[in-house]
Design an enzyme around this catalytic site. Structure first.
Site, PDB file in Angstrom:
ATOM      1  N   LEU B  21       0.639  -1.588   0.023  1.00  0.00           N
ATOM      2  CA  LEU B  21      -0.079  -0.160   0.204  1.00  0.00           C
ATOM      3  C   LEU B  21       0.561   1.536  -0.199  1.00  0.00           C
ATOM      4  CD1 LEU B  21      -2.884  -0.831   1.904  1.00  0.00           C
ATOM      5  CD2 LEU B  21      -2.885  -1.344  -0.313  1.00  0.00           C
ATOM      6  N   HIS B 135       4.944   5.325   1.266  1.00  0.00           N
ATOM      7  CA  HIS B 135       3.546   4.862   1.663  1.00  0.00           C
ATOM      8  C   HIS B 135       2.058   5.211   2.168  1.00  0.00           C
ATOM      9  CE1 HIS B 135       1.957   1.596   4.181  1.00  0.00           C
ATOM     10  NE2 HIS B 135       2.283   0.916   3.820  1.00  0.00           N
ATOM     11  N   HIS B 136       1.761   4.905   1.335  1.00  0.00           N
ATOM     12  CA  HIS B 136       0.514   5.598   2.240  1.00  0.00           C
ATOM     13  C   HIS B 136       0.050   6.548   3.242  1.00  0.00           C
ATOM     14  CE1 HIS B 136      -3.096   7.020   0.875  1.00  0.00           C
ATOM     15  NE2 HIS B 136      -3.743   6.837  -0.260  1.00  0.00           N
ATOM     16  N   ALA B 137       0.840   5.313   4.451  1.00  0.00           N
ATOM     17  CA  ALA B 137       0.208   5.899   5.886  1.00  0.00           C
ATOM     18  C   ALA B 137       1.333   7.234   6.146  1.00  0.00           C
ATOM     19  CB  ALA B 137       1.085   4.901   6.071  1.00  0.00           C
TER      20      ALA B 137
END
Lengths: 495, 495
Positions: B21, B135-137
């Site tokens: 992700l 990272h999408h985080a």
């Protein structure tokens, strides 16, 4: 559909995000004289025409009711598996090893057959490289090297028309596979031993008993699983790898072996022991007691070389890293290995499996599954795979190095695997990038440890019979000359 | 140590072996006139000197008692994050996209800050590329583009001395983040709405009620989650990605929009609808009812552009893929989007979140967690991120394309994200390599659908007042001229 063998299945189930369980090998190749700058491009073009695959290269993993099976991939797509890469300038071996480190860190996609091959150009010296990765559930190191051997010829011209690995393949044994000491080892060992008949159990019990006795009496040649001191190699691993590789002179190693009445493998273990001692000492991390190395032993039976499967047993040896003197370390390692060989030579392959499982399986289980433990199964794996003994050619290019790229696991953050080949020993070191920093330093230390052993030999060599004050004897010259020559040769592959 | 926001944490927890992700972007750059062949090498050397990092590029993930925190990485190692690559010959854009596809398929190592940047040379036309994954985080698409914008300048000379992304960073909002419709969406929405006061709930209830009423009365402009027909995009994804990218002419899109009294985004959706219809029809996989697209809408409030975090709400629109006529499809999509905008314009950001969560959260949950469902949340994500509106330079090289490389998830095997920039719209398509084969065909279809819409405009254009038999009017010429010119320009970026 073919159900996976217990050990192959274990390699799939123990794999996780930080711990991919594929193995690889890196071939360095010298294009033929007069090859143009488009040699790699033309080679890639030619290889891409081979879209027919042989097992296990066309085996796709399918899962049904929680069980794993191999199935033929009817939509085989070579573009997924064959990759052409180029190094950026300056194209040193350093850039190549960094690229292999990154590519080896990535997981294989389980939706496709579990292998990938990379043709790499752009080395400043004009050489090209081929890196092949394959899941350990599909092949072990020996099967991998055997496959590569089948794609090469000692005849340059003939090698040009040979098939690529995926078109040659490796037939997998249809018979039940012999067990090895892994988490499933106990059960496998039980099966193997019962196949050999109930009478086969007695010698195993005898050897296990003798081992326990030796342990109680403090026999220092005995290395037992779970008795190794924990060190920085016995940590949880990150998902990133660092690969380091270099070739060392086989004649020099053989000369040292002869002087110590040891085997070439003993010398290699002594080089590793010395290099690891220096590496850990640099970092202030050297344990007081000796490191222990897991040394995989192939239990492949005769006439089975053509079949790709996992038939590995382990033995353990001390690396005498607590000793400062190279000669003393060399002798301690030789004694350890001689002790092992004496025990193991008495056992059949099935008995050997059962013995190994009895002595090591609990340790292997805790190590592979990452459970906490005060001590480690061992500190490092040092594996040795026999390679081709002649000058070989792949697709017209001369083989100039065949470096294994193995796998690491939690509590085993460093693996040293080597291929003995012609007049070279090709070392491949794979380590956790995070917990084993600057692993490439070991390459220099290995070279220096070989030189240190040679110096010990020169010092202890009986003085020439005629005169002590004479200039160097011819025999000394012979030992010394290849040493320097080989040092140069190996440096050319340095990281 | 900073605890992760609920939505950022979700992106870590929903990640698995097949479903990394992270998001990325690919920049195509034209080196300055007179740049030598070592431009990329020198640039890499210069960038490597910037070892100082700014948040979130120095944030490392730590897990304590099952909770995730960001911590400053005190052993930051730029060599892990910055990679210099080269394309093999012939160095077409095709080879570049294949490389980005492979690199984007690999997971980021959670032992290091979750980003990596690749400088890529070796394109046959002399351009270089920069691919950044994060990272999408840590960042959403808008935050990512904002970061890149900050590293570029409209002044070529000034751009040479600007810091790389990791040294500029992006400050993360310290305030509680607004909620978005994800698995945690319901709770987040509740929080957002209570922050705006209990009175804010009434309009949401009213809109949800109106939506349900519209659904019952069969209002065809309403697209609801879980009402989309399942198609090949709604499958479990493999771990391999295919990335396709191309630039399309903004003036042509604007001209079509004007003729239909629609927005540029409506035209883009119509291009996508037409291209997807053709792609699915080719494969005999076109559903009878219209595909539905999830269209992320940024709910970023004014004056918050400088802060990197996730503030996204979704709306759904039908793509009218059941209609064969491009003009009819265009009108149906415009009506759908107008309906959405009318509903959403009445709500504050918090209310909008609550509304989206109420209408879509259950669908989002089943989609993201891979649970079986007869219908899909939507068939495809089509996202639109605003890019720079002027000619920009990065490290002296002119920006020639800024293609988003987004993420896909189970049941959402295709994502189309685009950046509108100056006179171009840069499309980035990311798809599951296995379940969405030959995704690059969509690039051609997008171009042809734009041309088909232009033809509809020409046909329906009111005849010139004076003579029907007259040669092309100036206004027609203006529409047609940039069309052909732009086609060429966009082809130069074709995969």
């Amino acid at each position: 559909m073919e159900k996976l063998a217990l050990i192959d299945d274990a390699f799939l189930r123990l794999e996780n995000r930080r711990q991919p369980l594929h193995i690889g090998s890196l071939m360095l190749l010298e294009p033929p004289a007069g090859a143009g700058p488009d040699f790699a491009y033309q080679l890639a073009k030619r290889l891409r025409q081979h879209t027919v695959t042989a097992p296990p290269f066309n085996h796709r993993l399918v899962t049904k009711r929680g069980l794993h099976y191999w199935e033929e991939d009817r939509h085989f797509d070579l573009n997924h598996h064959f990759v052409h890469l180029s190094l950026p300038k300056p194209g040193r071996v350093r850039e190549l090893l960094a690229m292999v480190s990154r590519v080896h860190s990535a997981h294989l996609d389980r939706s496709y057959p579990l292998w990938r091959m990379y043709l790499i150009e752009g080395l400043e010296d004009g050489r090209i490289a081929m890196y092949l990765k394959i899941h350990h559930a599909m092949a072990d190191g020996i099967a991998g090297i055997t496959m590569l051997n089948k794609c090469m010829s000692n005849d340059q011209k003939a090698s040009k028309t040979m098939l690529p690995p995926w078109a040659i393949g490796a037939r997998k044994s249809r018979t039940a596979q012999p067990p090895v000491p892994t988490p499933a080892g106990g059960l496998s060992a039980l099966r193997a031993i019962t196949r050999e008949g109930i009478g086969a159990i007695a010698p195993v019990i005898k050897e296990v008993g003798a081992t326990i006795k030796d342990y109680r009496s403090g026999n220092e040649n005995l290395a037992l699983a779970g008795q190794a001191p924990r060190c920085i190699f016995n940590q949880k691993v990150s998902a990133s790898r660092r690969f380091a590789a270099q070739s060392y002179s086989m004649p020099r190693i053989r000369a040292v072996a002869k002087a110590f009445d040891a085997t070439g493998n003993d010398v290699i273990l002594a080089m590793c022991g010395g290099a690891l001692r220096r590496y850990l000492k640099d970092r202030g991390e050297l344990p007081k007691t000796s490191l222990t190395a897991g040394v995989p032993v192939s239990v492949r039976r005769k006439n089975r070389e053509s079949k790709a499967n996992n038939e590995i047993a382990f033995t353990l040896t001390k690396l005498a890293t607590h000793l400062d003197n190279p000669a003393a370390r060399m002798r301690a390692i030789k004694n350890c290995m001689d002790y092992n060989k004496e025990r193991m030579s008495k056992l059949s392959p099935g008995q050997l499996m059962a013995y190994a499982a009895a002595v090591m399986a609990p340790g292997a289980t805790t190590s592979l599954s990452g459970l906490a433990s005060d001590k480690a199964l061992g500190n490092v794996i040092i594996s040795h795979v026999p390679g081709p003994r002649e000058t070989m050619y792949w697709q017209g290019a001369r083989l100039d190095g065949l470096y294994p790229v193995s796998l690491i696991i939690d509590s085993g953050a460093l693996n040293i695997t080597l291929v003995s080949r012609q007049d070279k020993v090709d070392f491949g070191l794979i380590a956790c990038r995070k917990s084993v920093p600057s692993v490439q330093k070991l390459l220099t230390y290995l070279e220096e440890e070989l030189a240190a052993l040679e110096q010990c030999v020169e010092k202890t060599r009986p003085a020439p019979l005629r005169k002590k004050t004479e200039t160097k004897s011819p025999s000394q010259k012979t030992t010394a000359a290849p040493k320097r020559k080989a040092t140069k040769a190996s440096k050319s592959n340095a990281a």
